[in-house]
Design an enzyme around this catalytic site. Structure first.
Site, PDB file in Angstrom:
ATOM      1  N   GLU A   1       0.858  -1.244   0.099  1.00  0.00           N
ATOM      2  CA  GLU A   1       0.034   0.148  -0.142  1.00  0.00           C
ATOM      3  C   GLU A   1       0.871   1.092   0.109  1.00  0.00           C
ATOM      4  O   GLU A   1       1.781   1.242   0.937  1.00  0.00           O
ATOM      5  CB  GLU A   1      -0.876  -0.046   1.313  1.00  0.00           C
TER       6      GLU A   1
ATOM      7  N   ASP B   1      -4.254  11.101   7.774  1.00  0.00           N
ATOM      8  CA  ASP B   1      -3.009  10.520   8.464  1.00  0.00           C
ATOM      9  C   ASP B   1      -2.725  11.534   9.544  1.00  0.00           C
ATOM     10  O   ASP B   1      -2.794  12.586   9.794  1.00  0.00           O
ATOM     11  CB  ASP B   1      -1.973  11.030   7.324  1.00  0.00           C
TER      12      ASP B   1
END
EC number: 4.2.1.20
Length: 268
Positions: free
Chosen positions: A49, A60
């Site tokens: 990924e 994030d």
């Protein structure tokens, strides 16, 4: 997309889960980033990924935000990321490669052109982190036109309606969130999500990979025991990169041992 199907069929036969590491392309520089990716695969990663550096990665936490900043500081562009992807694919023809993106980067040169480029370099899937399922039609349609699996996130509080949509539109794998919030090993994944995994299977969703806060082998084996097809770990891996910026060889050695342990746990 077939690479995911082949992978999950092989793992199923061996009665083991997938271990999928996440890193940002170009962190901390192109050359070391390619070495990192080779190391992850050599140590047992079943799929990749990969993030493309983005200035405002909403999903994030600080660890992966810093990875983005390091890649930017090294001058890494989306065009260079695609060149890297072509190199990775040439060297590793069978491993599934997924991209974790934000919509602005997909829009940049047009949605269709983006997915066409993904197909050209051998990408298997794309997850657009800031596009909810109900707004995903132009993305998933372009993805399928170019043989790219559209990946959708299944949050821990998903209702039946959302589960059905994720199952209906997703291909490749389903990204099952351990918890809500942002990524980060410091926010450890919650308890395994048996009920969601059972529902996703009932609705014939693509196999579920559990992610967010996965930082220990115990969490990988717990995810597999709960019925997930495997686990994704990002922040814990990126932390190893961050900690060893001054010693690239030590960085690779630590990554190798971390990934080996996480992969071993997927066989539990």
């Amino acid at each position: 997309m077939e690479r995911y199907e082949n992978l999950f069929a092989q793992l199923n036969d061996r009665r083991e889960g997938a271990f999928v590491p996440f890193v940002t392309l170009g962190d901390p520089g192109i050359e070391q980033s390619l070495k990192i990716i080779d190391t992850l695969i050599d140590a047992g990663a079943n799929a990749l990924e990969l993030g493309v550096p983005f200035s405002d990665p909403l999903a994030d936490g600080p660890t992966i935000q810093n990875a983005n900043l390091r890649a930017f500081a090294a001058g890494v562009t989306p065009a260079q990321c695609f060149e890297m992807l072509a190199l990775i694919r040439e060297k590793h023809p069978t491993i599934p490669i997924g991209l974790l993106m934000y919509a602005n980067l997909v829009f940049n040169n047009g949605i269709d052109a983006f997915y066409a480029r993904c197909e050209q370099v051998g990408v298997d899937s794309v997850l657009v982190a800031d596009v909810p399922v109900e707004e995903s039609a132009p993305f998933r349609q372009a993805a399928l036109r170019h043989n790219i699996a559209p990946i959708f996130i299944c949050p821990p509080n998903a209702d039946d309606d959302l589960l059905r949509q994720v199952a209906s539109y997703g291909r490749g794998y389903t990204y099952l969130l351990s918890r809500s919030g942002v990524t980060g090993a410091e926010n450890r994944g919650a308890l395994p999500l048996h009920h969601l995994i059972e529902k996703l299977k009932e609705y014939h969703a693509a196999p579920a990979l559990q992610g967010f806060g996965i930082s220990s082998p115990e969490q990988v084996s717990a995810a597999v025991r709960a019925g997930a097809a495997g686990a994704i770990s990002g922040s814990a891996i990126v932390k190893i990169i961050e900690k060893n910026l001054a010693s690239p060889e030590q960085m690779l050695a630590e990554l190798r041992s971390f990934v080996s342990a996480m992969k071993a746990a997927s066989r539990a």
